[in-house]
Design a protein around this motif. Structure first.
Motif, mmCIF file in Angstrom:
data_model
loop_
_atom_site.group_PDB
_atom_site.id
_atom_site.type_symbol
_atom_site.label_atom_id
_atom_site.label_comp_id
_atom_site.label_asym_id
_atom_site.label_seq_id
_atom_site.Cartn_x
_atom_site.Cartn_y
_atom_site.Cartn_z
ATOM 1 N N CYS A 66 0.851 -1.195 0.000
ATOM 2 C CA CYS A 66 0.000 0.000 0.000
ATOM 3 C C CYS A 66 0.886 1.244 0.000
ATOM 4 C CB CYS A 66 -0.926 0.012 1.208
ATOM 5 S SG CYS A 66 -2.041 1.411 1.227
ATOM 6 N N GLU A 67 0.846 1.990 -1.092
ATOM 7 C CA GLU A 67 1.735 3.139 -1.256
ATOM 8 C C GLU A 67 1.536 4.180 -0.156
ATOM 9 O OE1 GLU A 67 3.452 5.747 -4.920
ATOM 10 O OE2 GLU A 67 1.343 5.198 -5.005
ATOM 11 N N LYS A 68 0.297 4.346 0.290
ATOM 12 C CA LYS A 68 0.019 5.335 1.335
ATOM 13 C C LYS A 68 0.203 4.771 2.742
ATOM 14 C CE LYS A 68 -3.136 8.147 -1.327
ATOM 15 N NZ LYS A 68 -4.474 8.732 -1.375
ATOM 16 N N GLN A 69 0.604 3.511 2.825
ATOM 17 C CA GLN A 69 0.853 2.877 4.125
ATOM 18 C C GLN A 69 -0.329 3.084 5.072
ATOM 19 O OE1 GLN A 69 3.893 0.940 4.990
ATOM 20 N NE2 GLN A 69 3.464 0.878 2.813
ATOM 21 N N ARG A 70 -1.527 2.719 4.605
ATOM 22 C CA ARG A 70 -2.763 2.917 5.359
ATOM 23 C C ARG A 70 -2.899 1.983 6.553
ATOM 24 N NH1 ARG A 70 -6.590 5.793 2.157
ATOM 25 N NH2 ARG A 70 -5.997 5.873 -0.020
ATOM 26 N N PHE A 71 -2.198 0.852 6.530
ATOM 27 C CA PHE A 71 -2.383 -0.177 7.546
ATOM 28 C C PHE A 71 -1.080 -0.504 8.257
ATOM 29 C CE2 PHE A 71 -4.946 -1.056 3.726
ATOM 30 C CZ PHE A 71 -6.206 -0.783 4.225
ATOM 31 N N GLY A 165 2.966 7.670 12.095
ATOM 32 C CA GLY A 165 3.851 6.682 11.480
ATOM 33 C C GLY A 165 4.042 6.933 9.994
ATOM 34 N N ASN A 166 5.119 6.413 9.470
ATOM 35 C CA ASN A 166 5.432 6.472 8.052
ATOM 36 C C ASN A 166 5.364 7.885 7.475
ATOM 37 O OD1 ASN A 166 6.318 4.853 5.872
ATOM 38 N ND2 ASN A 166 4.365 5.255 4.886
ATOM 39 N N GLU A 167 5.984 8.839 8.155
ATOM 40 C CA GLU A 167 6.091 10.231 7.730
ATOM 41 C C GLU A 167 4.774 10.994 7.783
ATOM 42 O OE1 GLU A 167 8.183 10.942 4.079
ATOM 43 O OE2 GLU A 167 9.592 9.318 4.440
ATOM 44 N N VAL A 168 3.717 10.405 8.346
ATOM 45 C CA VAL A 168 2.419 11.069 8.416
ATOM 46 C C VAL A 168 2.224 11.669 9.803
ATOM 47 C CG1 VAL A 168 -0.086 10.759 8.317
ATOM 48 C CG2 VAL A 168 1.398 9.573 6.680
#
Length: 185
Positions: A66-71, A165-168
């Motif tokens: 998942c490119e947006k790292q939703r999970f 997480g993940n830059e968000v």
């Protein structure tokens, strides 16, 4: 192994289950962090005829790709990282980089510059450390506009930031005085 179209489709269904309407499918999320057992999610997904053959490996593939790292998967549990529309999840306040980015579209720009960044049906305003995620988010609805948020100034205006997480980064509404349009180099 899922092909790309099936991966995207399953990702959307997982988003629905983990972010928006878990109760409609009998999925119970932990009220503290919004997670559930991976096995429980798999059972719910398999009850849908289209996804009856889904495996845990397929879910892990969606999470990894998942490119947006939703999970996020932690041990035997899975959760949506952000964007829940059911119970509001709490995050620990954090100190973000001096500048964060927000992607939007040209039509939304006048309202943002007048009223600031608002959650718009989400629990928080979504910001990112880099341009990649901001560009992904902003390019969905029209001509992309990238904004910068001065986090020091925003904190002085009472804005609290939370690392998802993940830059968000997540934030309460950001006043217009803290926002600038990013000029292309």
């Amino acid at each position: 192994m899922l092909n790309q179209a099936a991966e995207v489709s399953l990702s959307k269904f997982m988003t629905k289950l983990l972010r928006h309407t878990p109760e409609a499918y009998g999925l119970i999320l932990d009220p503290e962090d919004g997670s559930c057992l991976l096995e429980d999610l798999l059972d719910v997904i398999r009850k849908t005829p289209r996804w009856s053959g889904i495996t845990e490996a397929d879910i892990r593939q969606v999470v990894a790709n998942c490119e947006k790292q939703r999970f996020a998967i932690q041990g035997e549990r899975i959760k949506a990282r952000y964007g829940h529309s059911h119970a509001k999840l709490e995050y620990e306040p954090g100190t973000p980089p001096l500048v964060l980015y927000h992607g939007t579209h040209q039509n939304a720009l006048p309202a943002i510059l007048k009223e600031g960044l608002q959650p718009m049906g989400r629990q928080y305003v979504h910001l990112s450390e880099g341009l990649h995620f901001a560009s992904l988010a902003g390019s969905r609805r029209g001509k992309l506009v990238l904004l910068t948020v001065d986090t020091v100034k925003a904190a002085q205006h009472g804005v609290t930031f939370y690392y998802a997480g993940n830059e968000v980064w997540l934030a309460e509404p950001v006043p217009p005085a803290c926002i600038a349009r990013r000029e292309e180099p």
